[in-house]
Write an enzyme that holds these catalytic residues in place. Structure first.
Site, mmCIF file in Angstrom:
data_model
loop_
_atom_site.group_PDB
_atom_site.id
_atom_site.type_symbol
_atom_site.label_atom_id
_atom_site.label_comp_id
_atom_site.label_asym_id
_atom_site.label_seq_id
_atom_site.Cartn_x
_atom_site.Cartn_y
_atom_site.Cartn_z
ATOM 1 N N ASP A 82 28.705 -13.733 -3.198
ATOM 2 C CA ASP A 82 27.451 -13.507 -3.895
ATOM 3 C C ASP A 82 26.515 -14.680 -3.619
ATOM 4 O O ASP A 82 26.940 -15.833 -3.680
ATOM 5 C CB ASP A 82 27.733 -13.461 -5.406
ATOM 6 C CG ASP A 82 27.169 -12.231 -6.062
ATOM 7 O OD1 ASP A 82 25.941 -12.072 -6.003
ATOM 8 O OD2 ASP A 82 27.942 -11.452 -6.632
ATOM 9 N N ASP B 38 21.988 -11.408 -4.652
ATOM 10 C CA ASP B 38 21.796 -11.093 -6.061
ATOM 11 C C ASP B 38 20.317 -11.089 -6.453
ATOM 12 O O ASP B 38 19.604 -12.061 -6.185
ATOM 13 C CB ASP B 38 22.531 -12.155 -6.894
ATOM 14 C CG ASP B 38 22.377 -11.928 -8.372
ATOM 15 O OD1 ASP B 38 22.983 -10.974 -8.873
ATOM 16 O OD2 ASP B 38 21.638 -12.694 -9.024
ATOM 17 N N GLU C 110 21.042 -6.500 -3.463
ATOM 18 C CA GLU C 110 21.246 -5.813 -4.733
ATOM 19 C C GLU C 110 20.003 -4.966 -4.947
ATOM 20 O O GLU C 110 18.896 -5.483 -4.989
ATOM 21 C CB GLU C 110 21.409 -6.791 -5.901
ATOM 22 C CG GLU C 110 21.645 -6.027 -7.199
ATOM 23 C CD GLU C 110 21.645 -6.901 -8.451
ATOM 24 O OE1 GLU C 110 21.060 -7.988 -8.431
ATOM 25 O OE2 GLU C 110 22.221 -6.459 -9.454
ATOM 26 N N HIS D 37 30.306 -4.906 -11.700
ATOM 27 C CA HIS D 37 30.475 -5.791 -12.847
ATOM 28 C C HIS D 37 29.326 -5.699 -13.850
ATOM 29 O O HIS D 37 29.396 -6.315 -14.909
ATOM 30 C CB HIS D 37 30.595 -7.233 -12.341
ATOM 31 C CG HIS D 37 29.316 -7.684 -11.697
ATOM 32 N ND1 HIS D 37 28.854 -7.164 -10.499
ATOM 33 C CD2 HIS D 37 28.364 -8.564 -12.111
ATOM 34 C CE1 HIS D 37 27.697 -7.716 -10.210
ATOM 35 N NE2 HIS D 37 27.377 -8.571 -11.166
ATOM 36 N N ASP D 38 28.258 -4.983 -13.506
ATOM 37 C CA ASP D 38 27.137 -4.826 -14.440
ATOM 38 C C ASP D 38 27.159 -3.449 -15.097
ATOM 39 O O ASP D 38 26.185 -3.052 -15.746
ATOM 40 C CB ASP D 38 25.794 -4.971 -13.699
ATOM 41 C CG ASP D 38 25.560 -6.377 -13.207
ATOM 42 O OD1 ASP D 38 26.054 -7.326 -13.854
ATOM 43 O OD2 ASP D 38 24.905 -6.543 -12.158
HETATM 44 C C1 GLC Z 1 22.419 -9.457 -10.961
HETATM 45 C C2 GLC Z 1 23.895 -9.596 -11.252
HETATM 46 C C3 GLC Z 1 24.088 -9.729 -12.731
HETATM 47 C C4 GLC Z 1 23.356 -10.967 -13.199
HETATM 48 C C5 GLC Z 1 21.890 -10.928 -12.773
HETATM 49 C C6 GLC Z 1 21.267 -12.285 -12.922
HETATM 50 O O1 GLC Z 1 21.885 -8.304 -11.490
HETATM 51 O O2 GLC Z 1 24.589 -8.508 -10.724
HETATM 52 O O3 GLC Z 1 25.442 -9.799 -13.100
HETATM 53 O O4 GLC Z 1 23.434 -11.067 -14.591
HETATM 54 O O5 GLC Z 1 21.737 -10.583 -11.421
HETATM 55 O O6 GLC Z 1 21.792 -13.141 -11.951
#
Ligand code: GLC
Length: 562
Positions: A128, A230, A284, A350-351
């Site tokens: 990441d 990310d 992402e 994970h989100d």
């Molecule tokens: C992305 C990640 C998430 C995180 C956010 C801020 O959406 O997947 O888990 O909280 O970015 O970094």
């Protein structure tokens, strides 16, 4: 050869095909062949995967101890959520040192062993890259906030208070939803789209960009095989910071994503980093339109490799979802990327809450079956499948009772926000139970021992109480078949509200995939000849020769057609 999944708890990746099938019928397709298109990505949430030292938190040595398990799943790429030094306001998505390992997870020498052990097994590693923001405890930010003239001042976005209040900007994680945080030290506000402890980096500053490319090279030189960018869609900003229109919070993407110079920055990153290594790159998100998505990933633009769209995942709501809608979304994305660009195929991460609880059926009698059915979907669509750790066991949403069971900064802050404005906390809690991010973050359920075999200590977040019925005993191997990677996709029985049926075809090789998304026995009307159809795989007891068009509850099967 017919494969039946007999495992108690399920199967990850179960695209087994007859030996040599792929090789004998080389697939010819306009799409250029790439390892990252043929890979199956397994996402590991390190905090919850395997604890080796009894502190209740997963770690790198824990992951190393499970690499043979991962290898057995047939996985060739692991995406690891952030493992860099971090005060953990947002579980590692707030990085305080990009060149170091979080103490909870181990040391740099553990990392070196991890990558060596992965490569030894033919598993690649994607990391990441969290550079829309850093932690407020990063040295850059400490310097930046120390004075208006500090050389690091422009590494972040500041608004001097004598200019008046900055225009409202929405923060996704802030208790007041306010993305500007006043800092009395220099009488200025700094910008944070996420929590107060995650100040946004200033991508408009070429020095900052160079720092990031150097960090990327540091990891690429260590031998990593890719980056997941990310929240990168937010990195480029309109620094006039126009007003964020109130009551548009849900549409924040429209205001924050795809800022003015984003493509230039990605091209620069590609020139300086991606093009110099054999690494994959996945964004992402995918912007707001198909044009955005193509502009991010079409190979001739030299930006990123692969889009990671959320429209599919977002379909699942607490009140359910319509399979017709699901089919429409995935078919539309497939056809938009038929000739150019490349997609990720994803149902959880994970989100998100757990795949089986949102898209399948997590009642005991259907959990395993419907997990396998969803896995069949992931493994047979065009695009690179992303498999989230634990989904191969059919891990379900947890049994959170009240807000104290949650750990996620976004959930806790939003709850507090609602208390502050006298909002409806009980409806929010109901929503969290269904779609809260912590559902996907409970410890991996390895076996039936205490704490599901995750730790000998006290886990950082409670283990799902249903762990005794879900454990990994047997997992089937999956083997790539090029027609299923590159082949064309054709939707059948389009208006069937419970069956998702399609073919994947290339170079004379044709597969039929039938998926029953319901707990009922159903009929499908696929309208193609099934003479000589050969059953390759089933998640049920389906016998060769049984009527192809009748499907049992949550049944998934794959036929090879003549
Ligand atoms: C992305 C990640 C998430 C995180 C956010 C801020 O959406 O997947 O888990 O909280 O970015 O970094």
């Amino acid at each position: 050869m017919k494969i039946i999944f007999t495992s108690l708890a399920a199967v990850v990746l179960f695209l087994c095909t007859t030996k040599g099938l792929g090789q004998q019928n080389a697939v010819s397709q306009a799409t250029e062949k790439k390892w990252w298109k043929e890979a199956v990505v397994y996402q590991i949430y390190p905090r919850s995967f395997k604890d080796s030292d009894g502190d209740g938190i997963g770690d790198l040595k824990g992951i190393i101890s499970k690499l043979d398990y991962i290898k057995k799943l047939g996985i060739d790429v692991v995406w690891l959520n952030p493992i860099y030094s971090s005060p953990n306001d947002d579980n590692g998505y707030d990085v305080s040192d990009y060149r170091n390992i979080m103490k909870d997870f181990g040391t740099m020498s553990d990392f070196d062993s991890l990558i060596a052990e992965m490569h030894k097994r033919g598993i690649r590693l994607v990391m990441d890259l969290v550079v829309n923001h850093s932690s407020d405890e990063h040295e850059w930010f400490k310097q930046s906030r120390s004075s208006r003239t500090n050389p690091y001042r422009d590494y972040y976005h500041w608004w001097n208070a004598e200019r008046g209040n900055p225009s409202p900007r929405y923060s996704l994680f802030d208790i007041n939803h306010d993305a500007w945080r006043y800092d009395s030290l220099t009488n200025s506000y700094y910008l944070h789209y996420f929590s107060r402890k995650q100040p946004d980096l200033n991508w408009e500053n070429p020095k900052l960009r160079q720092e990031v490319y150097d960090i990327m090279k540091f990891w690429a030189d260590k031998g990593i095989d890719g980056f997941r960018l990310d929240a990168f869609g937010f990195a480029a900003k309109d620094t006039s910071f126009p007003v964020f229109p109130i009551r548009n919070e849900k549409n924040f993407m429209l205001y924050y994503a795809m800022g003015p110079h984003l493509h230039e920055y990605l091209r620069e990153m590609n020139d300086q980093v991606f093009s110099k290594y054999d690494v994959m790159s996945v964004a992402e998100g995918a912007g707001n339109t198909f044009d955005d998505a193509h502009n991010l990933v079409d190979a001739d633009r030299r930006e990123l490799n692969m889009a990671y769209a959320f429209e599919g995942i977002d379909i699942a709501k607490p009140e359910g979802y319509s399979l017709l809608h699901f089919k429409e979304v995935f078919s539309r994305w497939d056809s938009a990327f038929e000739h150019k660009g490349w997609l990720s195929i994803v149902l959880s991460n994970h989100d998100q809450a757990r795949m089986v609880s949102r898209f399948g059926n997590d009642r005991p009698q259907y959990r395993a079956l419907s997990s396998k059915m969803l896995s069949t979907f992931l493994m047979t669509m065009r695009g690179t499948p992303y498999y989230y750790n634990g989904d191969e066991l059919g891990m379900t949403n947890s049994a959170f009772r009240n807000i104290h069971d949650f750990r996620d900064v976004s959930a806790l802050n939003e709850y507090q926000h609602l208390i502050n404005i006298h909002g409806d906390t009980s409806t929010y809690l109901k929503r969290l139970k269904f779609e809260g991010r912590d559902n996907g973050r409970t410890p991996f359920q390895w076996d039936t021992s205490a704490n599901a075999g995750f730790t000998t200590g006290t886990p950082w977040i409670a283990v799902n109480p249903n762990y005794k019925t879900i454990n990994a005993k047997l997992v089937k191997l999956r083997k790539n078949n090029p027609a299923l990677v590159y082949g064309s996709y054709h939707l059948l029985d389009k208006n069937n509200p419970t069956v998702y049926a399609y073919t994947r075809e290339d170079n004379g090789m044709k597969f039929l995939i039938l998926l029953n998304f319901s707990p009922d026995k159903v009929q499908t009307n696929i309208g193609i000849s099934l003479t000589g159809a050969k059953l390759l795989l089933s998640n049920d007891q389906r016998a060769q020769g049984s009527p192809v068009t009748v499907l049992n509850p949550y049944e998934a099967c794959i036929y090879q057609l003549q």
